[in-house]
Scaffold this motif. Structure first.
Motif, PDB file in Angstrom:
ATOM      1  N   VAL A 169     -59.691 -27.589  -4.279  1.00  0.00           N
ATOM      2  CA  VAL A 169     -61.053 -27.367  -4.590  1.00  0.00           C
ATOM      3  C   VAL A 169     -61.491 -26.293  -3.480  1.00  0.00           C
ATOM      4  O   VAL A 169     -62.536 -25.593  -3.690  1.00  0.00           O
ATOM      5  CB  VAL A 169     -61.972 -28.642  -4.599  1.00  0.00           C
ATOM      6  CG1 VAL A 169     -63.246 -28.467  -4.708  1.00  0.00           C
ATOM      7  CG2 VAL A 169     -61.253 -29.348  -5.944  1.00  0.00           C
ATOM      8  N   VAL A 170     -61.316 -26.590  -2.373  1.00  0.00           N
ATOM      9  CA  VAL A 170     -61.674 -25.748  -1.133  1.00  0.00           C
ATOM     10  C   VAL A 170     -61.301 -24.037  -1.455  1.00  0.00           C
ATOM     11  O   VAL A 170     -61.992 -23.359  -1.065  1.00  0.00           O
ATOM     12  CB  VAL A 170     -61.163 -26.266   0.278  1.00  0.00           C
ATOM     13  CG1 VAL A 170     -61.689 -25.556   1.379  1.00  0.00           C
ATOM     14  CG2 VAL A 170     -61.716 -27.824   0.387  1.00  0.00           C
ATOM     15  N   ALA A 171     -59.823 -24.342  -1.859  1.00  0.00           N
ATOM     16  CA  ALA A 171     -59.411 -22.934  -1.946  1.00  0.00           C
ATOM     17  C   ALA A 171     -60.306 -22.168  -3.091  1.00  0.00           C
ATOM     18  O   ALA A 171     -60.499 -20.923  -2.957  1.00  0.00           O
ATOM     19  CB  ALA A 171     -58.036 -22.965  -2.554  1.00  0.00           C
ATOM     20  N   LEU A 172     -60.751 -22.897  -4.065  1.00  0.00           N
ATOM     21  CA  LEU A 172     -61.488 -22.297  -5.004  1.00  0.00           C
ATOM     22  C   LEU A 172     -63.026 -22.004  -4.722  1.00  0.00           C
ATOM     23  O   LEU A 172     -63.424 -20.859  -4.974  1.00  0.00           O
ATOM     24  CB  LEU A 172     -61.573 -23.217  -6.488  1.00  0.00           C
ATOM     25  CG  LEU A 172     -60.222 -23.428  -7.299  1.00  0.00           C
ATOM     26  CD1 LEU A 172     -60.457 -24.510  -8.316  1.00  0.00           C
ATOM     27  CD2 LEU A 172     -60.018 -22.165  -7.937  1.00  0.00           C
ATOM     28  N   ASP A 173     -63.501 -22.731  -3.731  1.00  0.00           N
ATOM     29  CA  ASP A 173     -65.014 -22.367  -3.187  1.00  0.00           C
ATOM     30  C   ASP A 173     -64.484 -21.186  -2.641  1.00  0.00           C
ATOM     31  O   ASP A 173     -65.502 -20.336  -2.209  1.00  0.00           O
ATOM     32  CB  ASP A 173     -65.170 -23.428  -2.285  1.00  0.00           C
ATOM     33  CG  ASP A 173     -66.709 -23.418  -2.313  1.00  0.00           C
ATOM     34  OD1 ASP A 173     -67.441 -23.294  -2.939  1.00  0.00           O
ATOM     35  OD2 ASP A 173     -66.993 -23.508  -1.032  1.00  0.00           O
ATOM     36  N   LEU A 174     -63.473 -20.988  -1.514  1.00  0.00           N
ATOM     37  CA  LEU A 174     -63.310 -20.063  -0.853  1.00  0.00           C
ATOM     38  C   LEU A 174     -63.214 -18.690  -1.808  1.00  0.00           C
ATOM     39  O   LEU A 174     -63.740 -17.662  -1.554  1.00  0.00           O
ATOM     40  CB  LEU A 174     -61.837 -19.913  -0.057  1.00  0.00           C
ATOM     41  CG  LEU A 174     -61.515 -18.582   0.754  1.00  0.00           C
ATOM     42  CD1 LEU A 174     -62.436 -18.445   1.693  1.00  0.00           C
ATOM     43  CD2 LEU A 174     -59.965 -18.728   1.052  1.00  0.00           C
ATOM     44  N   TRP A 175     -62.549 -18.850  -2.801  1.00  0.00           N
ATOM     45  CA  TRP A 175     -62.461 -17.665  -3.862  1.00  0.00           C
ATOM     46  C   TRP A 175     -64.081 -17.272  -4.292  1.00  0.00           C
ATOM     47  O   TRP A 175     -64.409 -16.293  -4.444  1.00  0.00           O
ATOM     48  CB  TRP A 175     -61.691 -17.830  -4.948  1.00  0.00           C
ATOM     49  CG  TRP A 175     -61.958 -16.828  -6.073  1.00  0.00           C
ATOM     50  CD1 TRP A 175     -62.610 -16.884  -7.133  1.00  0.00           C
ATOM     51  CD2 TRP A 175     -61.376 -15.647  -5.977  1.00  0.00           C
ATOM     52  NE1 TRP A 175     -62.418 -15.749  -8.090  1.00  0.00           N
ATOM     53  CE2 TRP A 175     -61.884 -14.703  -7.261  1.00  0.00           C
ATOM     54  CE3 TRP A 175     -60.709 -14.725  -5.069  1.00  0.00           C
ATOM     55  CZ2 TRP A 175     -61.147 -13.245  -7.367  1.00  0.00           C
ATOM     56  CZ3 TRP A 175     -60.226 -13.520  -5.312  1.00  0.00           C
ATOM     57  CH2 TRP A 175     -60.785 -12.999  -6.327  1.00  0.00           C
ATOM     58  N   LYS A 176     -64.890 -18.422  -4.390  1.00  0.00           N
ATOM     59  CA  LYS A 176     -66.014 -18.209  -5.171  1.00  0.00           C
ATOM     60  C   LYS A 176     -66.890 -17.309  -4.152  1.00  0.00           C
ATOM     61  O   LYS A 176     -67.636 -16.404  -4.400  1.00  0.00           O
ATOM     62  CB  LYS A 176     -66.728 -19.362  -5.608  1.00  0.00           C
ATOM     63  CG  LYS A 176     -67.933 -19.522  -6.054  1.00  0.00           C
ATOM     64  CD  LYS A 176     -68.565 -20.935  -6.472  1.00  0.00           C
ATOM     65  CE  LYS A 176     -70.012 -20.933  -6.973  1.00  0.00           C
ATOM     66  NZ  LYS A 176     -70.854 -20.880  -5.573  1.00  0.00           N
ATOM     67  N   GLU A 177     -66.890 -17.823  -2.915  1.00  0.00           N
ATOM     68  CA  GLU A 177     -67.834 -17.461  -1.923  1.00  0.00           C
ATOM     69  C   GLU A 177     -67.255 -16.036  -1.246  1.00  0.00           C
ATOM     70  O   GLU A 177     -68.181 -15.312  -0.676  1.00  0.00           O
ATOM     71  CB  GLU A 177     -68.197 -18.385  -0.856  1.00  0.00           C
ATOM     72  CG  GLU A 177     -68.607 -19.667  -1.298  1.00  0.00           C
ATOM     73  CD  GLU A 177     -69.845 -19.542  -1.871  1.00  0.00           C
ATOM     74  OE1 GLU A 177     -70.626 -18.767  -1.435  1.00  0.00           O
ATOM     75  OE2 GLU A 177     -70.290 -20.404  -2.708  1.00  0.00           O
ATOM     76  N   HIS A 178     -66.024 -16.141  -1.126  1.00  0.00           N
ATOM     77  CA  HIS A 178     -65.359 -14.851  -0.248  1.00  0.00           C
ATOM     78  C   HIS A 178     -64.171 -14.377  -1.110  1.00  0.00           C
ATOM     79  O   HIS A 178     -62.929 -14.672  -0.480  1.00  0.00           O
ATOM     80  CB  HIS A 178     -65.027 -15.183   1.139  1.00  0.00           C
ATOM     81  CG  HIS A 178     -66.189 -15.625   1.853  1.00  0.00           C
ATOM     82  ND1 HIS A 178     -66.942 -14.352   2.481  1.00  0.00           N
ATOM     83  CD2 HIS A 178     -67.072 -16.703   2.150  1.00  0.00           C
ATOM     84  CE1 HIS A 178     -68.297 -14.906   3.193  1.00  0.00           C
ATOM     85  NE2 HIS A 178     -68.088 -16.212   3.058  1.00  0.00           N
TER      86      HIS A 178
END
Length: 267
Positions: free
Chosen positions: A99-108
């Motif tokens: 989930v953290v990795a997906l949020d990284l993709w979403k934001e950056h």
């Protein structure tokens, strides 16, 4: 361990090796120690970094107003020089870490070179029924008021199969012994009801999905749904292992990761 200041909080991490950067993101109730075998196995060819998420291990608790976990991870990677104009890391997220990795993709989305999502969800709300999301949320909320001795017997059968050895069980149990209720409570509030299902179709970097065939927390049906939604993704199902496939079958897990990195790393 090393530490680095990211905004107002201190992030602890382990690092080994040289080569293309590979970043490991652990699951709930865990910290970077869970990746000990992977740091040993893969550091011969890669710069392997495993962080303690905010609220876990030796990192500070999540600071209110510090941004999303993906934004914090982006700052962490940039501060360490693992991400920049000429460098992009491979990012491997396990369960909550996915989930953290997906949020990284979403934001950056400019940061990751590839994504490796293990035992992954599109957030609980993106992969599970509303009833199951609320059941899990209530379960974890209640557990945070209990001692680890009451939590471990509930979680272990959902993380490892009956084939797991006693040392494997002890490795996971030892991490659960050290969790911080305050840190986990903040992480649950930040990510327990997130839905990244709309993010999956936007992923344009090569993505490997790694799941255990006997996983009861993020079962093969979740894996197949993630595979359908992420364009061009590759799905690998490791036989006879559960949620923590890299603990039960480290050789097969690490071989899959190495093959993927060799195929997608710049020479």
């Amino acid at each position: 361990m090393d530490t680095v200041a990211v905004g107002a909080q201190r992030i602890a991490y382990r690092a080994a090796g040289t080569g293309p950067p590979l970043v490991f993101l652990h699951g709930a109730y865990e910290d970077s120690r869970i990746w000990e075998r992977q740091l040993e196995d893969l550091s011969d060819e890669f710069t392997v970094v495993a962080w303690d998420s905010p609220g876990c291990g030796q990192s500070d608790d999540l600071v209110e107003g510090a941004g999303t976990l993906g934004e914090i991870l982006a700052s962490f990677l940039t501060t360490l020089g693992l991400a920049g104009r000429t460098r992009r890391p491979h990012v491997l997220g396990l369960s909550f870490g996915s989930v953290v990795a997906l949020d990284l993709w979403k934001e950056h989305p400019e940061i990751p070179a590839t994504l490796i999502l293990a035992s992954a969800y599109a957030g609980w709300a993106g992969s599970l029924s509303p009833e199951e999301v609320e059941r899990r949320y209530r379960q974890v909320s209640a557990e945070l008021e209990k001692p680890p001795s009451e939590i471990i017997p509930v979680w272990l059968p959902t993380l490892l199969t009956e084939r797991a050895t006693e040392p494997m069980k002890a490795q996971v149990a030892n991490l659960f012994e050290d969790f911080r209720p305050s840190g986990m409570r903040a992480l649950l509030a930040a990510s327990g009801r997130t839905d990244y299902s709309t993010v999956l179709p936007t992923i344009t970097v090569p993505t490997l999905l790694l799941y255990g065939a006997a996983d009861v927390r993020s079962p093969v049906t979740v894996a197949e749904d993630m595979h359908r939604r992420i364009p061009g993704s590759e799905l690998v199902i490791l036989p006879d292992v559960g949620h923590l496939s890299f603990v039960e079958a480290p050789e097969a897990f690490d071989a899959s990761v190495r093959r993927w990195l060799q195929a997608h790393s710049q020479t």
